[in-house]
Design a protein around this motif. Structure first.
Motif, PDB file in Angstrom:
ATOM      1  N   VAL A  23       0.847  -1.194   0.000  1.00  0.00           N
ATOM      2  CA  VAL A  23       0.000   0.000   0.000  1.00  0.00           C
ATOM      3  C   VAL A  23       0.884   1.245   0.000  1.00  0.00           C
ATOM      4  CG1 VAL A  23      -1.841   1.243   1.198  1.00  0.00           C
ATOM      5  CG2 VAL A  23      -1.749  -1.257   1.315  1.00  0.00           C
ATOM      6  N   GLY A  24       0.536   2.198  -0.838  1.00  0.00           N
ATOM      7  CA  GLY A  24       1.275   3.455  -0.898  1.00  0.00           C
ATOM      8  C   GLY A  24       0.465   4.489  -1.656  1.00  0.00           C
ATOM      9  N   GLY A  25       1.025   5.662  -1.822  1.00  0.00           N
ATOM     10  CA  GLY A  25       0.376   6.704  -2.615  1.00  0.00           C
ATOM     11  C   GLY A  25      -0.886   7.238  -1.963  1.00  0.00           C
ATOM     12  N   TRP A  26      -1.867   7.584  -2.797  1.00  0.00           N
ATOM     13  CA  TRP A  26      -3.019   8.355  -2.351  1.00  0.00           C
ATOM     14  C   TRP A  26      -3.926   7.627  -1.380  1.00  0.00           C
ATOM     15  CZ3 TRP A  26      -2.933  13.394  -3.322  1.00  0.00           C
ATOM     16  CH2 TRP A  26      -2.079  13.844  -4.348  1.00  0.00           C
ATOM     17  N   ALA A  27      -3.890   6.317  -1.367  1.00  0.00           N
ATOM     18  CA  ALA A  27      -4.683   5.582  -0.383  1.00  0.00           C
ATOM     19  C   ALA A  27      -4.268   5.924   1.043  1.00  0.00           C
ATOM     20  CB  ALA A  27      -4.548   4.079  -0.614  1.00  0.00           C
ATOM     21  N   LEU A  28      -3.016   6.356   1.208  1.00  0.00           N
ATOM     22  CA  LEU A  28      -2.523   6.621   2.548  1.00  0.00           C
ATOM     23  C   LEU A  28      -3.058   7.929   3.122  1.00  0.00           C
ATOM     24  CD1 LEU A  28       1.128   5.260   2.377  1.00  0.00           C
ATOM     25  CD2 LEU A  28      -0.966   4.154   3.181  1.00  0.00           C
ATOM     26  N   TRP A  29      -3.699   8.755   2.296  1.00  0.00           N
ATOM     27  CA  TRP A  29      -4.401   9.903   2.868  1.00  0.00           C
ATOM     28  C   TRP A  29      -5.503   9.379   3.803  1.00  0.00           C
ATOM     29  CZ3 TRP A  29      -4.545  15.104   0.092  1.00  0.00           C
ATOM     30  CH2 TRP A  29      -5.212  16.066   0.855  1.00  0.00           C
ATOM     31  N   GLY A  30      -6.251   8.391   3.324  1.00  0.00           N
ATOM     32  CA  GLY A  30      -7.275   7.784   4.155  1.00  0.00           C
ATOM     33  C   GLY A  30      -6.692   7.060   5.357  1.00  0.00           C
ATOM     34  N   ALA A  31      -5.542   6.406   5.174  1.00  0.00           N
ATOM     35  CA  ALA A  31      -4.904   5.718   6.291  1.00  0.00           C
ATOM     36  C   ALA A  31      -4.468   6.713   7.364  1.00  0.00           C
ATOM     37  CB  ALA A  31      -3.708   4.910   5.788  1.00  0.00           C
ATOM     38  N   GLY A  32      -3.945   7.853   6.946  1.00  0.00           N
ATOM     39  CA  GLY A  32      -3.568   8.884   7.906  1.00  0.00           C
ATOM     40  C   GLY A  32      -4.766   9.420   8.666  1.00  0.00           C
ATOM     41  N   GLU A  33      -5.884   9.589   7.958  1.00  0.00           N
ATOM     42  CA  GLU A  33      -7.119  10.026   8.613  1.00  0.00           C
ATOM     43  C   GLU A  33      -7.550   9.011   9.675  1.00  0.00           C
ATOM     44  OE1 GLU A  33     -10.763  11.902   9.562  1.00  0.00           O
ATOM     45  OE2 GLU A  33      -8.929  12.682   8.624  1.00  0.00           O
ATOM     46  N   TRP A  34      -7.413   7.726   9.361  1.00  0.00           N
ATOM     47  CA  TRP A  34      -7.761   6.699  10.355  1.00  0.00           C
ATOM     48  C   TRP A  34      -6.864   6.808  11.583  1.00  0.00           C
ATOM     49  CZ3 TRP A  34      -4.399   2.708  11.875  1.00  0.00           C
ATOM     50  CH2 TRP A  34      -4.946   1.868  12.856  1.00  0.00           C
ATOM     51  N   VAL A  35      -5.557   6.987  11.386  1.00  0.00           N
ATOM     52  CA  VAL A  35      -4.636   7.115  12.523  1.00  0.00           C
ATOM     53  C   VAL A  35      -5.027   8.310  13.389  1.00  0.00           C
ATOM     54  CG1 VAL A  35      -2.247   7.543  13.224  1.00  0.00           C
ATOM     55  CG2 VAL A  35      -2.726   5.985  11.326  1.00  0.00           C
ATOM     56  N   ALA A  36      -5.368   9.437  12.741  1.00  0.00           N
ATOM     57  CA  ALA A  36      -5.739  10.640  13.490  1.00  0.00           C
ATOM     58  C   ALA A  36      -7.025  10.437  14.287  1.00  0.00           C
ATOM     59  CB  ALA A  36      -5.892  11.816  12.534  1.00  0.00           C
ATOM     60  N   ARG A  37      -7.932   9.612  13.774  1.00  0.00           N
ATOM     61  CA  ARG A  37      -9.182   9.335  14.499  1.00  0.00           C
ATOM     62  C   ARG A  37      -8.953   8.340  15.641  1.00  0.00           C
ATOM     63  NH1 ARG A  37     -13.477   7.596   9.869  1.00  0.00           N
ATOM     64  NH2 ARG A  37     -13.369   9.430   8.490  1.00  0.00           N
ATOM     65  N   ALA A  38      -8.315   7.234  15.299  1.00  0.00           N
ATOM     66  CA  ALA A  38      -8.249   6.115  16.234  1.00  0.00           C
ATOM     67  C   ALA A  38      -7.122   6.244  17.250  1.00  0.00           C
ATOM     68  CB  ALA A  38      -8.087   4.803  15.451  1.00  0.00           C
ATOM     69  N   GLY A  39      -6.122   7.092  16.954  1.00  0.00           N
ATOM     70  CA  GLY A  39      -4.925   7.098  17.785  1.00  0.00           C
ATOM     71  C   GLY A  39      -4.753   8.280  18.707  1.00  0.00           C
ATOM     72  N   LEU A  40      -5.760   9.161  18.808  1.00  0.00           N
ATOM     73  CA  LEU A  40      -5.582  10.347  19.645  1.00  0.00           C
ATOM     74  C   LEU A  40      -5.320  10.007  21.099  1.00  0.00           C
ATOM     75  CD1 LEU A  40      -8.069  13.047  18.305  1.00  0.00           C
ATOM     76  CD2 LEU A  40      -5.560  13.134  18.337  1.00  0.00           C
ATOM     77  N   ASP A  41      -5.855   8.886  21.579  1.00  0.00           N
ATOM     78  CA  ASP A  41      -5.631   8.494  22.965  1.00  0.00           C
ATOM     79  C   ASP A  41      -4.380   7.626  23.138  1.00  0.00           C
ATOM     80  OD1 ASP A  41      -7.880   9.857  23.878  1.00  0.00           O
ATOM     81  OD2 ASP A  41      -9.207   8.154  23.485  1.00  0.00           O
ATOM     82  N   GLU A  42      -3.734   7.276  22.035  1.00  0.00           N
ATOM     83  CA  GLU A  42      -2.474   6.533  22.076  1.00  0.00           C
ATOM     84  C   GLU A  42      -1.467   7.240  21.168  1.00  0.00           C
ATOM     85  OE1 GLU A  42      -2.755   2.183  22.011  1.00  0.00           O
ATOM     86  OE2 GLU A  42      -4.937   2.420  21.900  1.00  0.00           O
ATOM     87  N   PRO A  43      -1.128   8.497  21.502  1.00  0.00           N
ATOM     88  CA  PRO A  43      -0.360   9.324  20.561  1.00  0.00           C
ATOM     89  C   PRO A  43       1.042   8.800  20.271  1.00  0.00           C
ATOM     90  CG  PRO A  43      -0.560  10.418  22.695  1.00  0.00           C
ATOM     91  CD  PRO A  43      -1.483   9.246  22.722  1.00  0.00           C
ATOM     92  N   GLU A  44       1.696   8.190  21.264  1.00  0.00           N
ATOM     93  CA  GLU A  44       3.058   7.701  20.998  1.00  0.00           C
ATOM     94  C   GLU A  44       3.048   6.661  19.885  1.00  0.00           C
ATOM     95  OE1 GLU A  44       1.649   7.828  23.988  1.00  0.00           O
ATOM     96  OE2 GLU A  44       2.974   8.916  25.376  1.00  0.00           O
TER      97      GLU A  44
END
Length: 380
Positions: A99-120
């Protein structure tokens, strides 16, 4: 143009992502992922498609965030290669290895949603994503919410071996990143990012240095004096690469005729002489072009260093006009010299600007000051 942009995330993108996530984790529900990611996709613009892909990841990756990050990281393609100037290559297309390229915009959005309580753990995942695409948008909620955690990490990343990661330090912390969450605390006071920019402004990668310049240009919109001082300080002993960075960083202030910035570049505020501007043809259709022909005649007894730009006052949908400044020329005008300048200006529509018919005024700007004007009529 907009149609082509939204198609960067398409059914092939979704299928490719699903296939490699399934490769990384046999328990991955590729069918459910694809169904969610593709639901109503034809009617969605690019950003909505990326968010729908994040919805699909949220629904199908493991509930445990650390484990979910591990699955995503195992599915990634190798980091993007860099050319001799440190610029990324291979961003377009679907990398066969993962996986690479433009699909990772969505992957980054998922990290920002799901990972705010586990920032490290989230930030470690973003470090991997940014090497395959970018994480400049996804890191911003973490900067806004946990600056005391993020800024020490960004400071360490200024020395990272990957130019992608070093660029993320600058690009992700820009106060006014287009399309990104505005970092209001940094708009008010950019001091936390200045040590990062100082560490990166001599980076070997043009990719990184351009981000530093754009970051400084962001700061200039709210704190012009600080950027003028930065240019004055860092021009001392600057090589060609840093000189180019500083000029790009101060481009908005130069166009605006900001006196301290002009002085930092050795440019006199205003122009001692006469100027005329001619535009042909007088009427042109959207998609065509006009020629701008300017004449500058010096009255000064000494040479003048001049930055000559022009502002097109674009007609808006409601009939009002909004100026946009375009780069023109940088010249040295000798005493009593007369100089002819000529430039074609395209009137093709682009993704970020729609053109409306009407009378368009054009101002000739010398060191940021309007010295002459003309107009043309734009028709459909």
């Amino acid at each position: 143009m907009a149609e082509a942009f939204k198609l960067l995330i398409n059914p092939d993108t979704v299928a490719h992502t699903a296939r490699h996530l399934r490769r990384a984790w046999r328990g991955f529900d590729a069918e459910r992922f694809s169904a969610i990611a593709l639901e109503g996709q034809d009617g969605l613009e690019f950003k909505a498609r990326a968010h729908r892909l994040a919805d699909a990841l949220q629904a199908t990756l493991p509930a445990d965030f650390d484990r979910a990050c591990g699955v995503l990281e195992a599915a990634l393609a190798p980091p993007l290669a860099l050319d001799a100037d440190g610029e990324p290559v291979g961003l377009q297309g679907l990398p066969p290895q993962g996986v690479g390229g433009w699909a990772l915009w969505g992957a980054g959005e998922w990290v920002a949603r799901a990972g705010l309580d586990e920032p490290e753990r989230a930030l470690l995942c973003l470090r991997e994503l940014t090497q395959r695409f970018t994480a400049e948008f996804a890191i911003r909620p973490f900067i806004a919410r946990r600056p005391e955690l993020v800024f020490p990490l960004l400071s360490r990343w200024t020395g990272d071996a990957s130019a992608h990661v070093r660029r993320l330090v600058s690009e992700g912390s820009r106060p006014r990143l287009p399309w990104g969450l505005r970092l209001q605390a940094l708009v008010a006071d950019p001091a936390p990012t200045l040590p990062l920019l100082r560490a990166l402004q001599n980076d070997a990668s043009a990719y990184v240095r351009r981000s530093v310049a754009n970051h400084l240009n962001d700061i200039a919109k709210d704190h012009p004096e600080r950027v003028a001082d930065w240019v004055r300080e860092h021009r001392v002993g600057a090589d060609a690469a840093r000189e180019a960075l500083l000029r790009h960083a101060s481009r908005g202030l130069i166009k605006a005729g900001h006196a301290p910035t002009l002085a930092a570049w050795g440019l006199r505020h205003g122009f001692d002489g006469e100027a005329t501007l001619r535009i042909a043809p007088a009427t042109v259709a959207v998609g065509g072009q006009v020629r701008l022909q300017a004449t500058l005649r010096s009255r000064a007894r000494t040479a003048q260093s001049l930055v000559v730009d022009y502002a097109v006052h674009h007609v808006k949908a409601n009939g009002s006009a909004s100026p946009k400044v375009f780069k023109g020329w940088k010249i040295e005008l000798a005493p009593d010299e007369s100089r002819e300048l000529d430039k074609a200006h395209s009137l093709r529509e682009v993704t970020t600007r729609r053109l409306y018919p009407g009378r368009h005024r054009v101002e000739l700007l010398v060191n940021g000051v309007a010295v002459a004007a003309a107009a043309f009529d734009l028709r459909p």
